[in-house]
Every structure is written in C-alpha cells, then in structure tokens.
Design an enzyme around this catalytic site. Sequence first.
Site, PDB file in Angstrom:
ATOM      1  N   HIS A 224       0.882  -1.187   0.000  1.00 32.82           N
ATOM      2  CA  HIS A 224       0.000   0.000   0.000  1.00 32.82           C
ATOM      3  C   HIS A 224       0.913   1.230   0.000  1.00 32.82           C
ATOM      4  CE1 HIS A 224      -3.467   2.426   0.613  1.00 32.82           C
ATOM      5  NE2 HIS A 224      -3.802   2.117   1.852  1.00 32.82           N
ATOM      6  N   HIS A 263      -2.105  -2.094  -9.805  1.00 30.87           N
ATOM      7  CA  HIS A 263      -3.144  -1.523  -8.949  1.00 30.87           C
ATOM      8  C   HIS A 263      -4.353  -2.436  -8.991  1.00 30.87           C
ATOM      9  CE1 HIS A 263      -5.859   1.416  -7.176  1.00 30.87           C
ATOM     10  NE2 HIS A 263      -4.754   1.982  -6.723  1.00 30.87           N
ATOM     11  N   ASP A 314       2.690   5.922  -6.541  1.00 27.40           N
ATOM     12  CA  ASP A 314       3.922   5.811  -5.752  1.00 27.40           C
ATOM     13  C   ASP A 314       5.180   5.853  -6.630  1.00 27.40           C
ATOM     14  OD1 ASP A 314       2.643   5.593  -3.267  1.00 27.40           O
ATOM     15  OD2 ASP A 314       2.130   3.520  -3.717  1.00 27.40           O
TER      16      ASP A 314
END
Length: 378
Positions: A224, A263, A314
């Site tokens: 995460h 994802h 990210d």
Amino acid sequence: MSAEPIIVRKGLEGIIADESSVSKVMPDINSLTYRGYKVQDLAEQCSFEEVAYLLLNGELPKKVEHDNFCKLEKSYRKLSKDLTSIIKLYPTHSHPMDSIRTSVSFIGQEDERIWDNSPATNMDKAIRLLAKIPVAIAADYRTRMGKDIIEPKMDLGFADNFFHMCFGEVPAPEIVKAFDVSLTLYAEHGFNASTFTTRVITSTTSDLYGAVTGGIAALKGPLHGGANEQVMHMMKEIDDPKKARDWMLTALKEKRKIMGFGHRVYRSGDSRVPTMKKYAQKLAELTNQTKWMEIYDALDKTMVEQKNIHPNLDFPAGPAYYMMGFDIDMFTPIFVMARITGWSAHIMEQTANNRIIRPLSEYKGPKERAVTNLASRG
Ligand code: COA
C-alpha cells in the site's frame, strides 16, 4: 436441490462494501474525482488546504470559509509539551510510520472528547489531526537526526510550514508546489486498504483517533503506501539508467513484485500518475537530478512492454520526494499527512450512516471433533 456455489472473493476483489460520496474511481476512463472534481484539476488549480476542506465538507470553500479553516488548522499546530517529550523517547531505529502511529494515538488520548462522535466534534478532531500530524512527523524527523525540533510557523501555509519544520527553510515555490500537488493526489482514493480499515474501526462506534491509528498501520505496508519508499530504494539500487532495462528483465524473470507498479482497481494506468510525473520531471530539471527520471522511463517502458502493468502514484512520488530532499523513510509519513483528509471524510461518512462491518469466511479447518483430556493425548 443443489446448494448455491460458494464464491470467496480473495482480497474482497470486486466487492461493493458500501455507498460513498467522497470520491469516484473510474478505471475504465483512468479518472478519479473528489466530490465530483477531477483530481488533476484540483492538483493544478487548488491548494491542498482547499482540497482538504472539499473532502471534509463536500464543497470547495468560499474565501471566508477558506480563511477560517486555515486559521483553525494553524491554531491546532502546536504539540503539547507531553507529546514533544514522548517523541524524544521513540527508539531512533524505529520507522517514522511507527512514530506517527504512536503520536496520533497519544493525540487522541489527550482529547477529552475522544468518545464524542458527533459531526461537529469529529470535524474538529479531523482538523486537529490535519494540523498536528505534520508537526509530529517533523519533530520526530529532527529528533532522529539529533537536531533541535523546529516549532511550526503560524504565518506559513501547510506545505511551506512542513519544509520549514523539517529543514529550517522553505525552498523555491516550484518545489513547494510539487509537494502540494503530491498531497492533493494522495489525499483520497475510495475504499483502499487503509481507508477501509478506518471504516471498519469506525463501524464499531470506536473513535476517530483510533480509526486513524489503524489506518496508519495499514498504510505502512509496502503493498500500500509503503511502496513509495520501496520505489526509491529500487531506483537507488539500479542507480544507472543504462542498467534499468536489464534490472527489470531480471526482476521479472525472478517473478519479483516491482514496487510502484500495478493496482487493484486501475488495470490500464493510474489517473494520478501523469500529473505527478510532470512535477517530478520539473523537479529533476530544477535540482539537476534527471538520472532518476531516466531510470523511471526505462523501468516504465520495460514493464509495460513485458507485462502491460502500469505505474501507480507511488512510482513518480518516490523520486519526487527524494529530489525535494526528504529521507526515504519520510515518504510514507508524508502520505499520512495527505490521506488524513480522505480518512476523516470516510470516518464521518461511516458514522453518519453506520452498520457494523462484519463479513463471513468460508471455513476450511478440521471437521468438528471431540476434545480429549491432556493425559490421554500422550
Ligand atoms: N510487479 C510484478 N507483477 C505484478 C505487479 C508488480 N508490481 N503487480 C501485479 N503483478 C502481477 C501479479 O503477479 C499477477 O500476476 P499473475 O496473474 O501471473 O499471478 C497479476 O499481475 C495480477 O496482480 P495481483 O497481485 O492479483 O494484483 P492485486 O490487485 O492483488 O494487487 C497490488 C495490487 C497493488 C498490491 C500489486 O499490483 C502490487 O503488489 N504492486 C506493487 C506494490 C505497489 O506498488 N503498491 C502500491 C499500490 S497503489
């Protein structure tokens, strides 16, 4: 009559667990909206403070609402003497995510209204956390470095103040804008693991601080929020753009999970990536660190070509924070500074229309059997 086949949705994939009006993730058109506004437009045109107000209240603020919101946020920035002393006791080897988890829990204990889950008090608690989280993160950062804690400045905006508290100075406006954009992009994202955690805790009619503490623990994981740190460790390990393609090919051959890619919801690209990449590119030019973006492009190209798996937020956020001068273990705590807004909005939404969250499991253990006494078990 045959029984209905039991379908186990591992990872709750595809399960719609509740209704929400906070944000909408539209994977088919690579789009994300907060309260109906495109996240890219918010990132470019609004400050993080305006976005925080939007998420918490449902509407973008009018001038007077904005000014009052910022005034209240500033009034809550200062930490208590007790919390500051506790921060100085945190083991210096521990991860800053563990520090901010403990700090948030303590901030909750300090609030005598902890059990009051009324809309007005929860809103006030949310703004209190929004204000104090960056201050606690920066205080822990300075302490771990063996440096004096820098007090927050009440005449600085949210992003400027964070740089001031970490480094004792505010960088060029372009750097602050890139940071502010990252906060907006990180602020909210539907029923992701940490937000769902906060809703599960809230559904028991526990308190907002406890829910956020749980959210931080969930966000820390490398699958995460922790991925933004792993991205930079990976880029530093590669170090040379010429080596990036081969590094990726080897990693894929070894069936390694590549951090910053993939994802659960977006399968053909994360809507937040182009905006963050644009700002990471600007930072690279501004700070003369183009190497990281060359590595970025080589990894991205190879991953898409080999597996058709795209980068998530990210991936650009990791090098962006690095080029801003932050230590790698600060990246996920920065994510907390942003996501506190989305978490709080969801906590309030869950509280307003609550039912305890309690799914089922398909039992796969031993069949029912008789208990034998200890002596007869040999
Ligand atoms: N690197 C390599 N392969 C990946 C991958 C990655 N980052 N992400 C997904 N895949 C592969 C999986 O191995 C799987 O392949 P298989 O069908 O051959 O087994 C396939 O793509 C589907 O992935 P899956 O693990 O089922 O996706 P998920 O929805 O359960 O997990 C993530 C989603 C985000 C947890 C996952 O993509 C991941 O671990 N990414 C890296 C961590 C990261 O960047 N997290 C931040 C998310 S915002």
